[in-house]
Scaffold this active site. Structure first.
Site, short mmCIF file in Angstrom:
data_model
loop_
_atom_site.label_atom_id
_atom_site.label_comp_id
_atom_site.label_asym_id
_atom_site.label_seq_id
_atom_site.Cartn_x
_atom_site.Cartn_y
_atom_site.Cartn_z
N PRO A 5 0.84 -1.22 0.00
CA PRO A 5 0.00 0.00 0.00
C PRO A 5 0.86 1.26 0.00
O PRO A 5 1.82 1.34 0.75
CB PRO A 5 -0.79 -0.10 1.31
CG PRO A 5 -0.66 -1.50 1.76
CD PRO A 5 0.62 -2.03 1.19
N GLU A 6 0.55 2.20 -0.87
CA GLU A 6 1.26 3.47 -0.94
C GLU A 6 0.31 4.57 -0.46
O GLU A 6 -0.78 4.29 0.01
CB GLU A 6 1.72 3.73 -2.39
CG GLU A 6 2.60 2.59 -2.93
CD GLU A 6 3.07 2.81 -4.37
OE1 GLU A 6 3.13 3.97 -4.80
OE2 GLU A 6 3.37 1.82 -5.04
#
Ligand SMILES: [Zn+2]
Length: 268
Positions: free
Chosen positions: A2-3
């Protein structure tokens, strides 16, 4: 992994679910890898019975801000925060009104830190972070001053101590948008190029948040739904497919062990 857009989507969704509610209980199912600077007892004593004032985010870290303490969580590779239990539950947060949040983490890289409100800025994990996109600090001037580096620009974008929140996917997309070759030395960017990249980073992140993030691996929204930004990739994962700009083939190279997708013809 996840960014920023995925973590921001989770933050927004969780805020709607639990902000203002009191934590009734919590259960740590996996303390060995998850708890980085506290025991389960300390964690419980600090936040059970407290109201969640706000859900915040710093880079890829989620901040559960309780009245006196803050629970700082990094999802790492496979961490998910869900409204329903899944296979690899590591932490359960039971809020009032039957709102329960499950932290699911198949690969156990997720990291949880406990901090008092006052000491939050001193937390080593957060101290290392660079400028936050969408914050006041994210100015062209600050961005440019950090470009004084011999790193390749793609690796510079992934360096969380420069700009925080950008990971592999959005770095590739932002460089395509800015028409900059991924192997360029950061300090070699002209002032026009650095301005284009500065704007492209914001634009890509903003669009990805609108599409609720990218689900090509384990990422899900708390509701279990998928993000949709993967349908908008211009280069990422598109090896040999035609470039949207020049119709040439998209290339792939490896930088720092990560795949970089780009167009040799229109990124220079
Ligand atoms: Zn092209």
């Amino acid at each position: 992994m996840p960014e920023l857009p995925e973590v921001e989507t989770i933050r927004q969704d969780l805020e709607q679910e639990i902000a203002g509610k009191t934590l009734r209980d919590l259960e740590v199912k996996e303390r060995l890898h998850l708890l980085k600077n506290c025991s389960e007892r300390e964690l419980k004593r600090s936040v059970v019975g407290q109201r969640l004032i706000a859900m915040k985010r710093r880079g890829k870290y989620l901040l559960f801000c309780f009245e006196k303490f803050v629970v700082v969580l990094h999802l790492r590779m496979s961490g998910r925060l869900l409204l329903e239990p899944a296979k690899h539950t590591r932490l359960i947060l039971e809020f009032e009104k039957n709102k329960t949040i499950y932290f699911d983490d198949a690969r156990r890289f997720g990291a949880l830190y406990l901090s008092s409100q006052e000491e939050l800025e001193k937390l080593p994990a957060l101290q290392k972070l660079g400028i936050e996109p969408f914050s006041k600090e994210y100015s062209l001037r600050n961005f440019r001053s950090r470009l004084n580096s011999r790193q390749e620009i793609k690796r510079w974008l992934l360096d969380q101590s420069k700009v925080t929140g950008v990971g592999n996917i959005y770095a590739c997309e932002a460089l395509f948008e800015a028409r900059i070759g991924p192997e360029r030395e950061a300090s070699s960017l002209s002032s026009q190029e650095s301005k284009r990249l500065f704007e492209a980073v914001l634009q890509i992140l903003r669009r990805a948040i609108e599409f609720k993030g990218t689900s090509i691996e384990s990422y899900r929204m708390p509701s279990g739904e998928l993000g949709n930004f993967q349908k908008n990739f211009k280069v990422y994962g598109r090896l040999k497919e035609p470039c949207h700009r020049c119709h040439g083939p998209i290339s792939r190279i490896t930088q720092g062990g990560r795949s970089t997708y780009f167009c040799r013809a229109c990124q220079s």
